[in-house]
Design an enzyme around this catalytic site. Structure first.
Site, PDB file in Angstrom:
ATOM      1  N   THR A  85       0.875  -1.191   0.000  1.00  0.00           N
ATOM      2  CA  THR A  85       0.000   0.000   0.000  1.00  0.00           C
ATOM      3  C   THR A  85       0.907   1.233   0.000  1.00  0.00           C
ATOM      4  O   THR A  85       0.980   1.979   0.971  1.00  0.00           O
ATOM      5  CB  THR A  85      -0.899   0.030   1.258  1.00  0.00           C
ATOM      6  N   THR A 120      -0.844  -2.632   5.872  1.00  0.00           N
ATOM      7  CA  THR A 120      -1.193  -1.426   6.626  1.00  0.00           C
ATOM      8  C   THR A 120      -2.137  -0.586   5.782  1.00  0.00           C
ATOM      9  O   THR A 120      -1.781  -0.192   4.675  1.00  0.00           O
ATOM     10  CB  THR A 120       0.080  -0.625   6.943  1.00  0.00           C
ATOM     11  N   PHE A 151       2.961  -5.932  13.121  1.00  0.00           N
ATOM     12  CA  PHE A 151       3.860  -5.046  13.882  1.00  0.00           C
ATOM     13  C   PHE A 151       5.287  -5.538  13.697  1.00  0.00           C
ATOM     14  O   PHE A 151       6.072  -5.572  14.629  1.00  0.00           O
ATOM     15  CB  PHE A 151       3.460  -5.025  15.365  1.00  0.00           C
ATOM     16  N   LEU A 266      14.387   6.368  21.208  1.00  0.00           N
ATOM     17  CA  LEU A 266      14.907   7.701  21.559  1.00  0.00           C
ATOM     18  C   LEU A 266      16.343   7.831  21.074  1.00  0.00           C
ATOM     19  O   LEU A 266      17.138   8.561  21.633  1.00  0.00           O
ATOM     20  CB  LEU A 266      14.841   7.926  23.078  1.00  0.00           C
ATOM     21  N   GLY A 269      19.421  10.617  15.326  1.00  0.00           N
ATOM     22  CA  GLY A 269      20.191  10.247  14.133  1.00  0.00           C
ATOM     23  C   GLY A 269      19.804  11.094  12.948  1.00  0.00           C
ATOM     24  O   GLY A 269      19.288  12.205  13.078  1.00  0.00           O
ATOM     25  N   CYS A 276       7.661   1.986   6.153  1.00  0.00           N
ATOM     26  CA  CYS A 276       6.529   2.097   7.079  1.00  0.00           C
ATOM     27  C   CYS A 276       6.374   3.491   7.659  1.00  0.00           C
ATOM     28  O   CYS A 276       5.403   4.181   7.352  1.00  0.00           O
ATOM     29  CB  CYS A 276       6.682   1.057   8.178  1.00  0.00           C
ATOM     30  N   LYS A 279       5.576   6.558   5.258  1.00  0.00           N
ATOM     31  CA  LYS A 279       4.271   6.493   4.569  1.00  0.00           C
ATOM     32  C   LYS A 279       3.127   6.413   5.563  1.00  0.00           C
ATOM     33  O   LYS A 279       2.045   6.965   5.329  1.00  0.00           O
ATOM     34  CB  LYS A 279       4.223   5.352   3.572  1.00  0.00           C
ATOM     35  N   ARG A 343      14.090   1.459   0.760  1.00  0.00           N
ATOM     36  CA  ARG A 343      12.908   2.301   0.501  1.00  0.00           C
ATOM     37  C   ARG A 343      12.807   3.421   1.521  1.00  0.00           C
ATOM     38  O   ARG A 343      12.874   3.168   2.719  1.00  0.00           O
ATOM     39  CB  ARG A 343      11.636   1.439   0.498  1.00  0.00           C
TER      40      ARG A 343
HETATM   41  C1  UDX Z   1       8.461  -0.105  11.996  1.00  0.00           C
HETATM   42  C2  UDX Z   1       7.814  -0.417  13.337  1.00  0.00           C
HETATM   43  O1  UDX Z   1       8.836  -0.492  14.335  1.00  0.00           O
HETATM   44  C3  UDX Z   1       7.095  -1.762  13.262  1.00  0.00           C
HETATM   45  O2  UDX Z   1       6.438  -2.032  14.479  1.00  0.00           O
HETATM   46  C4  UDX Z   1       6.055  -1.676  12.131  1.00  0.00           C
HETATM   47  O3  UDX Z   1       5.378  -2.906  11.996  1.00  0.00           O
HETATM   48  C5  UDX Z   1       6.742  -1.352  10.831  1.00  0.00           C
HETATM   49  O4  UDX Z   1       7.475  -0.118  10.950  1.00  0.00           O
HETATM   50  P1  UDX Z   1      10.617  -0.786  10.658  1.00  0.00           P
HETATM   51  O5  UDX Z   1      10.178   0.315   9.742  1.00  0.00           O
HETATM   52  O6  UDX Z   1      10.979  -2.093  10.082  1.00  0.00           O
HETATM   53  O7  UDX Z   1       9.428  -1.081  11.750  1.00  0.00           O
HETATM   54  O8  UDX Z   1      11.901  -0.284  11.437  1.00  0.00           O
HETATM   55  P2  UDX Z   1      12.179   0.427  12.830  1.00  0.00           P
HETATM   56  O9  UDX Z   1      13.127  -0.408  13.569  1.00  0.00           O
HETATM   57  O10 UDX Z   1      10.919   0.823  13.488  1.00  0.00           O
HETATM   58  O11 UDX Z   1      12.969   1.772  12.363  1.00  0.00           O
HETATM   59  C6  UDX Z   1      12.298   2.670  11.529  1.00  0.00           C
HETATM   60  C7  UDX Z   1      13.250   3.840  11.281  1.00  0.00           C
HETATM   61  O12 UDX Z   1      13.417   4.600  12.483  1.00  0.00           O
HETATM   62  C8  UDX Z   1      14.644   3.413  10.827  1.00  0.00           C
HETATM   63  O13 UDX Z   1      15.075   4.272   9.783  1.00  0.00           O
HETATM   64  C9  UDX Z   1      15.502   3.623  12.067  1.00  0.00           C
HETATM   65  O14 UDX Z   1      16.836   3.968  11.724  1.00  0.00           O
HETATM   66  C10 UDX Z   1      14.805   4.802  12.719  1.00  0.00           C
HETATM   67  N1  UDX Z   1      14.997   4.869  14.164  1.00  0.00           N
HETATM   68  C11 UDX Z   1      14.519   3.869  14.945  1.00  0.00           C
HETATM   69  C12 UDX Z   1      15.626   5.986  14.714  1.00  0.00           C
HETATM   70  O15 UDX Z   1      16.062   6.879  14.000  1.00  0.00           O
HETATM   71  N2  UDX Z   1      15.757   6.065  16.073  1.00  0.00           N
HETATM   72  C13 UDX Z   1      15.290   5.082  16.897  1.00  0.00           C
HETATM   73  O16 UDX Z   1      15.451   5.202  18.104  1.00  0.00           O
HETATM   74  C14 UDX Z   1      14.654   3.942  16.322  1.00  0.00           C
END
Ligand code: UDX
Length: 466
Positions: A85, A120, A151, A266, A269, A276, A279, A343
């Site tokens: 999606t 989603t 999730f 927290l 970066g 995810c 979007k 992506r």
């Molecule tokens: C996320 C949600 O965590 C998950 O529950 C949902 O089902 C799908 O989307 P994902 O996108 O795979 O999962 O990765 P995630 O580990 O959540 O990180 C997402 C982004 O946030 C990454 O680019 C990561 O580098 C960034 N991030 C994550 C931070 O910049 N700081 C953080 O503390 C945690």
């Protein structure tokens, strides 16, 4: 149970393989012919830890097979829709794939089907699905539609599926509720052969949360948007820390000790990426706007995140002066470690910004080179971090891959033009780097020159803490 999964992407393939792992007979379809061919021949079309072995186990046991959408519709009484999606230009979620599957099911299936939306989707998609199944129902199909949001985090998707905190289902009928309870019983009871942990301690006691469809759909968007908000919040605080000379790592540590806040998500970066968060935040804002609700809070979350790239390029420019013609090494292209997915990765926007300024970019990523080269053809891809750093005026750390922590600094010093590390993921403790003669710039923490002369309060703090 006989279950069908439509869509073999990160979510669909993980769902199909894990459902087979816990004992169901699963038929998984993929409309991309090349991906389907790979799956039918035991070749993985994507990288996700543990997934290759779980898929192989499923195929070997005969509990997991791959084929067409039509075969999937015929095969299982329960059908999980796991198609993409992606965001439309205006931020809405593109539901055309979902609609196409709904129409195919309505035109082909007879008897009873439980149609489960796992992709989603915006709230009220479930009611759209019901309407669409009715409109195209040609064989007297009896059906229920349920929501079962995923999730899964890329890089730990198999573990997240098998050891979830919660399983959320949105149902409108008892039959749907009973079928979903049966499907997930092995996970709720944590009673299956776990492919990830040898002893498979009770990592989690999954909560099976049953709601109406709309609430289940909202739980997903609200959860992801809240996590994205935490990240933008700490990134906003990191900018202030840089100005006032505080250490955002300490600030986040102090905040996270409050259980109402929690330390997860927290980490400051270069911003959040992936298929995810960006979007889902956009889609949630669009859903709210169309419903007449003010979600300007999330618009700020988005703006803070989008500014991260510009702020990081500023850091580079401040150190290397004229970016044009400079050799920049980029370590990490995937949007996060342990995945090959690029992506909406910050690395893509960052590299494009550097190229726009005339930089010469070489990059290394343990997994994402193939996928990155499809979207960033005009940079040099290297086989290891040292090759990328040859002649570099600066080394930028964009994805916090574990292997970067074990860098041979002496070897690196011999290949770079300048011993400068600009770290977008705070991989290192500053003193670790300056000890090796490198200048170190990071996020939300005092910068360090190579000689470590400008010892901040932190060093004396470090000595105090000893
Ligand atoms: C996320 C949600 O965590 C998950 O529950 C949902 O089902 C799908 O989307 P994902 O996108 O795979 O999962 O990765 P995630 O580990 O959540 O990180 C997402 C982004 O946030 C990454 O680019 C990561 O580098 C960034 N991030 C994550 C931070 O910049 N700081 C953080 O503390 C945690």
């Amino acid at each position: 149970m006989r279950i069908s999964v439509i869509g073999a992407g990160y979510v669909g393939l993980t769902t199909a393989a894990c459902l087979a792992q816990i004992g169901h007979d699963v038929f998984c379809s993929e409309s991309d012919g090349d991906k389907l061919h790979k799956l039918q021949n035991g070749i993985m079309p994507l990288f996700e830890p543990h997934l290759e072995s779980v898929v192989a186990d499923g195929r070997k046991s005969g509990r997991l097979a791959f084929g067409s959408t039509e075969e999937a519709i015929d095969s299982g009484q329960t059908i999980f829709i796991c198609v993409g999606t992606p965001p439309l230009p205006n931020g809405d979620a593109d539901l055309s794939a979902i609609e196409g599957v709904a129409r195919a099911i309505a035109k082909r299936a007879s008897g009873y089907r439980l149609v489960i939306e796992k992709s989603t989707v915006p709230v009220q998609t479930g009611s759209q699905l019901r309407k669409h199944l009715a409109v195209h129902n040609t064989k007297g199909l009896k059906y229920d539609v349920a929501s079962n949001p995923e999730f899964l985090r890329e890089g730990s998707a198999v573990e997240d599926f098998l050891h979830p905190d919660r399983i959320v289902v949105g149902v409108e009928s008892r039959r749907a509720a009973e079928l979903l309870r049966e499907i997930y019983a092995p996970i709720v009871g944590q009673s299956f052969a776990c492919p990830v942990h040898s002893d498979c301690r009770r990592l989690t006691d999954p909560v099976f949360l049953m709601t109406d469809t709309e609430s289940a759909e909202l739980i997903k968007h609200a959860s992801n948007s809240f996590l994205a908000m935490k990240i933008s919040f700490i990134n906003m605080v990191a900018n202030l820390c840089e100005v006032v000379g505080a250490d955002v790592t300490k600030v986040a540590e102090g905040m996270g000790l409050d259980p109402r806040i929690g330390s997860a998500f927290l980490k400051p970066g270069i911003g959040f990426g992936g298929f995810c968060f960006p979007k889902d935040v956009q889609a949630f804002i669009r859903i709210a706007e169309r419903s007449g609700c003010d979600f300007s809070l999330l618009k700020e979350v988005e703006k803070i995140n989008q500014r991260r790239i510009h702020e990081f390029v500023e850091k580079v420019r401040k150190e290397v002066w004229v970016v044009r013609g400079k050799k920049i090494a980029v370590w990490g292209l995937a949007f996060k470690p342990n995945t090959d997915d690029v992506r909406f990765a910050p690395s893509i926007a960052l590299v494009r910004a550097l190229l726009d300024e005339g930089a010469i970019v070489s990059a290394y990523d343990p997994q994402a080179t193939e996928k990155a080269s499809a979207v960033l053809p005009n940079i040099t891809y290297c086989a290891n971090p040292y090759e990328a750093a040859i002649g570099a005026d600066a080394v930028l750390i964009v994805t916090e891959w574990e292997e970067f922590r074990a860098i041979d600094w002496h070897r690196l010093a011999t290949v770079v033009e300048r011993q400068l590390i600009i770290d977008g993921r705070n991989v290192f403790e500053p003193t670790e780097i300056t000890r090796h003669g490198f200048q170190y710039i990071s996020i939300g923490r005092p910068s360090r020159s190579a000689d470590g002369k400008d010892a901040k309060a932190e060093d004396s703090l470090a000595s105090i803490e000893k």
